[in-house]
Design an enzyme around this catalytic site. Structure first.
Site, PDB file in Angstrom:
ATOM      1  N   TYR A  40     -15.565  -3.551   8.028  1.00 19.08           N
ATOM      2  CA  TYR A  40     -13.818  -3.550   7.532  1.00 19.08           C
ATOM      3  C   TYR A  40     -13.752  -3.846   9.588  1.00 19.08           C
ATOM      4  O   TYR A  40     -12.589  -4.297   9.662  1.00 19.08           O
ATOM      5  CB  TYR A  40     -14.283  -1.932   7.597  1.00 19.08           C
ATOM      6  CG  TYR A  40     -12.576  -1.587   8.258  1.00 19.08           C
ATOM      7  CD1 TYR A  40     -12.337  -0.970   6.882  1.00 19.08           C
ATOM      8  CD2 TYR A  40     -12.530  -0.319   8.727  1.00 19.08           C
ATOM      9  CE1 TYR A  40     -10.731  -0.817   7.167  1.00 19.08           C
ATOM     10  CE2 TYR A  40     -11.651   0.548   8.931  1.00 19.08           C
ATOM     11  CZ  TYR A  40     -10.468  -0.041   7.994  1.00 19.08           C
ATOM     12  OH  TYR A  40      -9.273   0.458   8.522  1.00 19.08           O
ATOM     13  N   GLY A  74       0.965  -0.890   0.114  1.00 15.86           N
ATOM     14  CA  GLY A  74      -0.460  -0.190   0.186  1.00 15.86           C
ATOM     15  C   GLY A  74       0.918   1.459  -0.338  1.00 15.86           C
ATOM     16  O   GLY A  74       0.427   2.454   0.202  1.00 15.86           O
ATOM     17  N   ALA A  75       1.968   1.290  -0.617  1.00 14.14           N
ATOM     18  CA  ALA A  75       3.030   2.325  -0.576  1.00 14.14           C
ATOM     19  C   ALA A  75       2.669   3.478  -1.116  1.00 14.14           C
ATOM     20  O   ALA A  75       3.339   4.117  -1.527  1.00 14.14           O
ATOM     21  CB  ALA A  75       4.475   1.675  -0.394  1.00 14.14           C
ATOM     22  N   SER A  76       2.188   3.658  -2.267  1.00 18.81           N
ATOM     23  CA  SER A  76       1.505   4.789  -3.083  1.00 18.81           C
ATOM     24  C   SER A  76       0.583   5.430  -2.520  1.00 18.81           C
ATOM     25  O   SER A  76       1.978   6.731  -3.303  1.00 18.81           O
ATOM     26  CB  SER A  76       1.027   3.998  -4.908  1.00 18.81           C
ATOM     27  OG  SER A  76      -0.467   4.128  -3.904  1.00 18.81           O
ATOM     28  N   SER A 119      -6.955  -1.341  12.630  1.00 21.99           N
ATOM     29  CA  SER A 119      -7.386   0.131  12.555  1.00 21.99           C
ATOM     30  C   SER A 119      -8.399  -0.135  14.303  1.00 21.99           C
ATOM     31  O   SER A 119      -8.897  -0.867  14.926  1.00 21.99           O
ATOM     32  CB  SER A 119      -8.679   0.124  12.318  1.00 21.99           C
ATOM     33  OG  SER A 119      -9.463   1.137  11.948  1.00 21.99           O
TER      34      SER A 119
END
Length: 253
Positions: free
Chosen positions: A157, A15-17, A144
């Site tokens: 989620y 998820g590095a973008s 989260s």
């Protein structure tokens, strides 16, 4: 001696973008880590790599982590290009607000696949002698506060994040003999590009109501990246099986 020095260590960040993953990549790079960055947004990955510039090499790897069975090959490519891994940070995830009456099977399975099953496969793959560098082992999952507290419309989620925390605790016990630590971080509401898009749908009263749930206000991606770096470096060498809450006081209310 800097206990947060990451020179000589190879860390994979998913998820590095953008958002938290981007901030994690930037900070770990500044601390000297050699990085393999994973995201399905390949132009975004290329932009992050260009931004990092000089220092230890950073290699982008485009991938959709919902394809769980392809993750071992992905990690193998990271090892082939940059050496065996010292750490993994799983920032990739799907956020969705869907009331239970409209929640569909394929929808919650997609969320669970990326948020939880991909994390498990990354941890399983990291345990391999062909993948793990054999020292300074650390795995960090971005969870989260929704895994610890309920919220209307966040059923799928919350389920994925609660399962992630439970999985991390058991995985930490199994990997402890290998000296691989496993922890998760539970952020509150963080000002990522995705959150800012959601914020545009609120009026001022709704926005203030959500912010007021955080005594210290909304967080920034850098706040979570700082916690990741602490757990990846030797500063976290005696911490495993924990959920580190980074939420501006959300759960204290």
């Amino acid at each position: 001696m800097n206990p947060m020095d990451l020179r000589g260590r190879h860390i994979l960040v998913t998820g590095a973008s953008s958002g938290i993953g981007r901030s994690v990549a930037i900070l770990l790079h500044r601390l000297g880590a050699r990085l393999s960055l994973v995201d399905r947004d390949e132009p975004g990955l290329a932009a992050v790599c260009a931004e990092l510039g000089a220092g230890e090499p950073t290699i982008p790897h485009g991938a959709d982590l919902s394809a769980i069975e392809a993750i071992p090959d992905l990690v193998g490519r990271c090892v082939e290009s940059s050496g065996r891994l010292h750490g993994v940070v799983h920032c990739a995830g799907i956020q969705a607000i869907v009331p239970v009456r409209t929640l569909q099977i394929e929808g919650w399975r997609k969320i669970f696949a990326v948020n939880t099953e991909a994390a498990l496969m990354l941890g399983k793959t990291m345990s391999s002698k062909k993948v793990y560098a054999g020292e300074h082992g650390s795995i960090v999952f971005i969870s989260s506060v929704m895994g610890l507290a309920g919220s209307v419309g966040a059923i799928a989620y919350s389920m994925s994040k609660a399962a992630l925390d439970g999985m991390a605790r058991s995985l930490s016990l199994e990997l402890a003999p290998r000296q691989i630590r496993v922890n998760s971080i539970a952020p509150g509401f963080v000002r990522t590009p995705l959150f800012e898009e959601t914020e545009k749908l609120w009026d001022e009263e709704a926005r203030k109501a959500v912010e007021d749930l955080h005594p210290l206000g909304f967080g920034r991606p850098e706040d979570v990246a700082n916690a990741v770096a602490f757990l990846m470096a030797d500063t976290g060498r005696w911490i495993t099986g924990s959920v580190m809450v980074v939420d501006g006081g959300y759960l204290a209310r």
